[in-house]
Design an enzyme around this catalytic site. Sequence first.
Site, PDB file in Angstrom:
ATOM      1  N   PRO A   1      37.194  50.334  33.928  1.00 33.55           N
ATOM      2  CA  PRO A   1      36.270  49.565  34.758  1.00 33.55           C
ATOM      3  C   PRO A   1      36.757  48.132  34.954  1.00 33.55           C
ATOM      4  O   PRO A   1      37.219  47.494  34.019  1.00 33.55           O
ATOM      5  CB  PRO A   1      34.975  49.597  33.945  1.00 33.55           C
ATOM      6  CG  PRO A   1      35.068  50.841  33.143  1.00 33.55           C
ATOM      7  CD  PRO A   1      36.518  50.984  32.809  1.00 33.55           C
ATOM      8  N   GLU A   2      36.675  47.673  36.181  1.00 32.14           N
ATOM      9  CA  GLU A   2      37.050  46.303  36.485  1.00 32.14           C
ATOM     10  C   GLU A   2      35.785  45.542  36.863  1.00 32.14           C
ATOM     11  O   GLU A   2      34.673  46.060  36.746  1.00 32.14           O
ATOM     12  CB  GLU A   2      38.111  46.289  37.583  1.00 32.14           C
ATOM     13  CG  GLU A   2      39.372  47.062  37.149  1.00 32.14           C
ATOM     14  CD  GLU A   2      40.567  46.860  38.065  1.00 32.14           C
ATOM     15  OE1 GLU A   2      40.694  45.768  38.638  1.00 32.14           O
ATOM     16  OE2 GLU A   2      41.374  47.796  38.191  1.00 32.14           O
TER      17      GLU A   2
ATOM     18  N   LYS B   1      35.048  41.088  32.985  1.00 32.10           N
ATOM     19  CA  LYS B   1      34.674  42.430  32.551  1.00 32.10           C
ATOM     20  C   LYS B   1      33.740  42.413  31.345  1.00 32.10           C
ATOM     21  O   LYS B   1      33.369  43.464  30.842  1.00 32.10           O
ATOM     22  CB  LYS B   1      35.930  43.221  32.184  1.00 32.10           C
ATOM     23  CG  LYS B   1      36.998  43.271  33.267  1.00 32.10           C
ATOM     24  CD  LYS B   1      38.243  43.958  32.744  1.00 32.10           C
ATOM     25  CE  LYS B   1      39.412  43.799  33.694  1.00 32.10           C
ATOM     26  NZ  LYS B   1      40.635  44.451  33.165  1.00 32.10           N
TER      27      LYS B   1
END
Length: 272
Positions: free
Chosen positions: A2-3, A59
Amino acid sequence: MPELPEVETARSLIADQALHRTIVAVDDADTYVTRPHAPGQLRDALVGRTFTAVRRRGKTMWMETSGEEGDPSPGPELGIHLGMAGRIVVTAPGGKATEGGGPWRQDAQPRKPEWDRVTIEFADGGRLALFDKRRLGRVRLNPDVSTLGPDAEEITEEQFRRLFSKGTIAVKARLLDQSKIAGVGNLLADEALWQARINPAAPVNSLRPEDVDRLYRALQAALESAAANGGAHTGEVIPFRHEGARCPRCGAEMKHGTVGGRSTWWCSREQA
């Protein structure tokens, strides 16, 4: 992994559905995900409180909590890192669950209860859970965000210019350095550099001012597009990051290598 756009999806979900609900129980028995905390430490810190706000830098995401009854001072912060494939699941009082975060898709695999690594029960019958099949997420109290650079969505053009004006480090490596700019991952970096027509291995000090400004605009556009379309994997060049692919813009061969320790793809003509 996930970014920034995926983490923002999770943050927005918590903001919309999990704030101001009284916490009555916490399952924090997974000592790998909650390290260095012992079982029960998160429970003791959170039960009786509510989440009052949820923040994000790059993040990294964390929730602020209310003080104890009769105490106006805020409680501890609860940090959640989604890891490579973690997702946040928030259940409403009536039982409807909503998810946000990493790349897991409901139509691709069933969700198993044992993959809920940390769960927080609310007095209204709902709950918040970190769903993480790969068990690479992290939940901890009072996370340290002091080492993170400015958020990639909030960094100013002037701040960006300073980051990319000196040094011999590769431009992609600088983009990925979370202490300099927080939130850019591998896919976003490749997308922004492709959009800006800049070689990912080019030394930072080789970039002209107009190159840096073009990269800044490309990064902001890539972030906006990823947020609107479901994540960093939706970038225009991302489907062409594989052997035998050709640039979707000019048709030249896509090249592959390692930059900053990360697998990297670029157009052999426009990013030469």
